[in-house]
Design a protein around this motif. Sequence first.
Motif, PDB file in Angstrom:
ATOM      1  N   THR A  17       0.887  -1.167   0.000  1.00 43.21           N
ATOM      2  CA  THR A  17       0.000   0.000   0.000  1.00 43.21           C
ATOM      3  C   THR A  17       0.927   1.220   0.000  1.00 43.21           C
ATOM      4  N   THR A  19       1.436   3.104   2.450  1.00 44.79           N
ATOM      5  CA  THR A  19       2.059   3.267   3.776  1.00 44.79           C
ATOM      6  C   THR A  19       3.127   2.198   3.987  1.00 44.79           C
ATOM      7  N   VAL A  20       2.680   0.963   4.198  1.00 41.23           N
ATOM      8  CA  VAL A  20       3.584  -0.186   4.386  1.00 41.23           C
ATOM      9  C   VAL A  20       2.919  -1.385   3.709  1.00 41.23           C
ATOM     10  N   ASN A  46      -5.259  -7.989  19.378  1.00 35.00           N
ATOM     11  CA  ASN A  46      -4.906  -6.811  18.583  1.00 35.00           C
ATOM     12  C   ASN A  46      -5.709  -6.795  17.279  1.00 35.00           C
ATOM     13  N   THR A  82      -7.177   5.577   8.501  1.00 39.57           N
ATOM     14  CA  THR A  82      -8.077   4.512   8.959  1.00 39.57           C
ATOM     15  C   THR A  82      -9.121   5.134   9.872  1.00 39.57           C
ATOM     16  N   VAL A  84     -12.223   4.355  12.564  1.00 44.12           N
ATOM     17  CA  VAL A  84     -12.811   3.303  13.407  1.00 44.12           C
ATOM     18  C   VAL A  84     -14.291   3.621  13.590  1.00 44.12           C
ATOM     19  N   THR A 101     -16.056  -2.496  17.373  1.00 45.13           N
ATOM     20  CA  THR A 101     -15.711  -1.473  16.383  1.00 45.13           C
ATOM     21  C   THR A 101     -14.802  -2.093  15.326  1.00 45.13           C
ATOM     22  N   ALA A 125      -6.156  -6.685   7.062  1.00 39.79           N
ATOM     23  CA  ALA A 125      -4.701  -6.773   6.931  1.00 39.79           C
ATOM     24  C   ALA A 125      -3.980  -5.928   7.962  1.00 39.79           C
ATOM     25  N   SER A 165      -0.738   4.035   8.581  1.00 43.61           N
ATOM     26  CA  SER A 165      -1.800   5.043   8.437  1.00 43.61           C
ATOM     27  C   SER A 165      -2.158   5.737   9.756  1.00 43.61           C
ATOM     28  N   ARG A 179      -3.668   6.880  16.380  1.00 44.54           N
ATOM     29  CA  ARG A 179      -2.293   6.671  15.911  1.00 44.54           C
ATOM     30  C   ARG A 179      -1.944   7.749  14.901  1.00 44.54           C
ATOM     31  N   PRO A 209      -5.587  -1.914  21.205  1.00 45.52           N
ATOM     32  CA  PRO A 209      -4.496  -2.610  21.862  1.00 45.52           C
ATOM     33  C   PRO A 209      -3.157  -2.418  21.157  1.00 45.52           C
ATOM     34  N   GLY A 210      -3.227  -2.140  19.848  1.00 49.58           N
ATOM     35  CA  GLY A 210      -1.982  -1.929  19.115  1.00 49.58           C
ATOM     36  C   GLY A 210      -1.160  -0.810  19.731  1.00 49.58           C
ATOM     37  N   LEU A 211      -1.826   0.091  20.409  1.00 49.65           N
ATOM     38  CA  LEU A 211      -1.109   1.207  21.027  1.00 49.65           C
ATOM     39  C   LEU A 211      -0.334   0.744  22.254  1.00 49.65           C
TER      40      LEU A 211
HETATM   41  O1  TXA Z   1      -1.007   1.742   7.097  1.00 48.86           O
HETATM   42  C1  TXA Z   1      -1.566   0.863   7.751  1.00 48.86           C
HETATM   43  O2  TXA Z   1      -2.457   1.091   8.579  1.00 48.86           O
HETATM   44  C2  TXA Z   1      -1.130  -0.590   7.512  1.00 48.86           C
HETATM   45  C3  TXA Z   1      -1.501  -0.974   6.081  1.00 48.86           C
HETATM   46  C4  TXA Z   1      -1.216  -2.419   5.771  1.00 48.86           C
HETATM   47  O3  TXA Z   1      -2.842  -0.648   5.854  1.00 48.86           O
HETATM   48  N1  TXA Z   1      -1.717  -1.464   8.467  1.00 48.86           N
HETATM   49  C5  TXA Z   1      -1.330  -1.498   9.757  1.00 48.86           C
HETATM   50  O4  TXA Z   1      -2.008  -2.456  10.510  1.00 48.86           O
HETATM   51  O5  TXA Z   1      -0.476  -0.778  10.226  1.00 48.86           O
HETATM   52  P1  TXA Z   1      -1.538  -2.885  11.969  1.00 48.86           P
HETATM   53  O6  TXA Z   1      -2.429  -4.021  12.317  1.00 48.86           O
HETATM   54  O7  TXA Z   1      -0.094  -3.134  11.982  1.00 48.86           O
HETATM   55  O8  TXA Z   1      -1.943  -1.682  12.865  1.00 48.86           O
HETATM   56  C6  TXA Z   1      -3.313  -1.397  13.071  1.00 48.86           C
HETATM   57  C7  TXA Z   1      -3.510  -0.522  14.267  1.00 48.86           C
HETATM   58  C8  TXA Z   1      -3.239  -1.267  15.550  1.00 48.86           C
HETATM   59  O9  TXA Z   1      -2.624  -0.369  16.453  1.00 48.86           O
HETATM   60  C9  TXA Z   1      -4.639  -1.664  16.014  1.00 48.86           C
HETATM   61  O10 TXA Z   1      -4.730  -1.845  17.407  1.00 48.86           O
HETATM   62  C10 TXA Z   1      -5.455  -0.462  15.532  1.00 48.86           C
HETATM   63  O11 TXA Z   1      -4.874  -0.109  14.297  1.00 48.86           O
HETATM   64  N2  TXA Z   1      -6.856  -0.856  15.296  1.00 48.86           N
HETATM   65  C11 TXA Z   1      -7.359  -1.687  14.371  1.00 48.86           C
HETATM   66  N3  TXA Z   1      -8.682  -1.840  14.519  1.00 48.86           N
HETATM   67  C12 TXA Z   1      -9.049  -1.071  15.558  1.00 48.86           C
HETATM   68  C13 TXA Z   1     -10.283  -0.812  16.226  1.00 48.86           C
HETATM   69  N4  TXA Z   1     -11.414  -1.389  15.860  1.00 48.86           N
HETATM   70  N5  TXA Z   1     -10.270   0.043  17.280  1.00 48.86           N
HETATM   71  C14 TXA Z   1      -9.132   0.628  17.662  1.00 48.86           C
HETATM   72  N6  TXA Z   1      -7.926   0.417  17.093  1.00 48.86           N
HETATM   73  C15 TXA Z   1      -7.881  -0.427  16.059  1.00 48.86           C
END
Ligand code: TXA
Length: 304
Positions: A17, A19-20, A46, A82, A84, A101, A125, A165, A179, A209-211
Amino acid sequence: MQAAEFIRNGGIVAFPTETVYGLGASVFNEAAVEKIFEAKGRPSDNPLITHIYSRDQMASLATDVTPSAAALIEAFMPGPLTVVLAKAPDVPSIATAGLRTIGIRMPGSSLAREFLRRCNVPVSAPSANLSGRPSPTTWNAVAEDLDGRIDCILQGDRTEIGLESTVVNCTGGTPVLLRQGAISIEELRAVVPDIQVVDATSDLTVHSPGLRHKHYSPKARISITDDPGSIQSGKHEAYIGISPPGGAPELVRLCGEVRQYARSLFEFFRECDRAGITTIYCEAVDEAGLGAALMDRLRRASEG
Ligand code: TXA
Ligand code: MG
């Protein structure tokens, strides 16, 4: 396109993409989404971001597009944002780690869009790295982490932005930046003026949780410096920044400006790991625009 065929058949595929690189599966195929968590060694609490190519696909994923979300979508999608939203009931809970969410993103790069169009289903993804490693910005970095664990890598160019993102929670009354990313807080506020920045003690951190998880870390120690000229660097040490470093680091990446610095950062971390570097000095930048996201990643890496 073979990569999209793998998705339609329940496989997991890495794709570029802007971003990454992401590691995708059909959001509606629980077994395939499960394989993503396994391949990455990702904690099951996560949640994943779901990727779309057209706004029509949102209806199957989210129940309520709030006015702030609608404004952000209009302004920044497709792009590195992104949002939510409240999750639609048909989305399997594994894809959102049990949350009610869902994060939704429409990438802007043409190869990602072509891939997602051909998948013909929304694609969950996360970044296509082993959990805890820096996000991949080249297909070689994906292979380094995931070769043999996934079905296919869609080989594109080095990614344009190099940081993940911007994530904004739009489910409540006031949208919250979860983020930092290439869409800066200044740009977001130009569209939704009351947007808040998440603070570490808020409930929202628990729900993103990713945070909390360890992130973006190379093996080397990260040292952030305001004054690169004064560092006494030497063997097994590396430097990345805009101004020249002091000493004689073994590896040096001089970047023309912040955009190039952000784009190079994660690949440089990986290069340092391959070279057995023990300390990486990173120049601090002004926290405006993309600089805020870059500083966020540097801080997280330095805590790793
Ligand atoms: O740029 C990006 O966002 C990349 C590309 C591949 O799209 N994706 C990415 O995904 O960085 P990931 O899984 O590495 O990071 C996603 C982040 C995590 O911190 C996760 O916790 C948060 O987004 N996240 C995802 N769904 C969420 C939700 N429903 N509520 C709160 N945080 C969410
Ligand atoms: Mg990630």
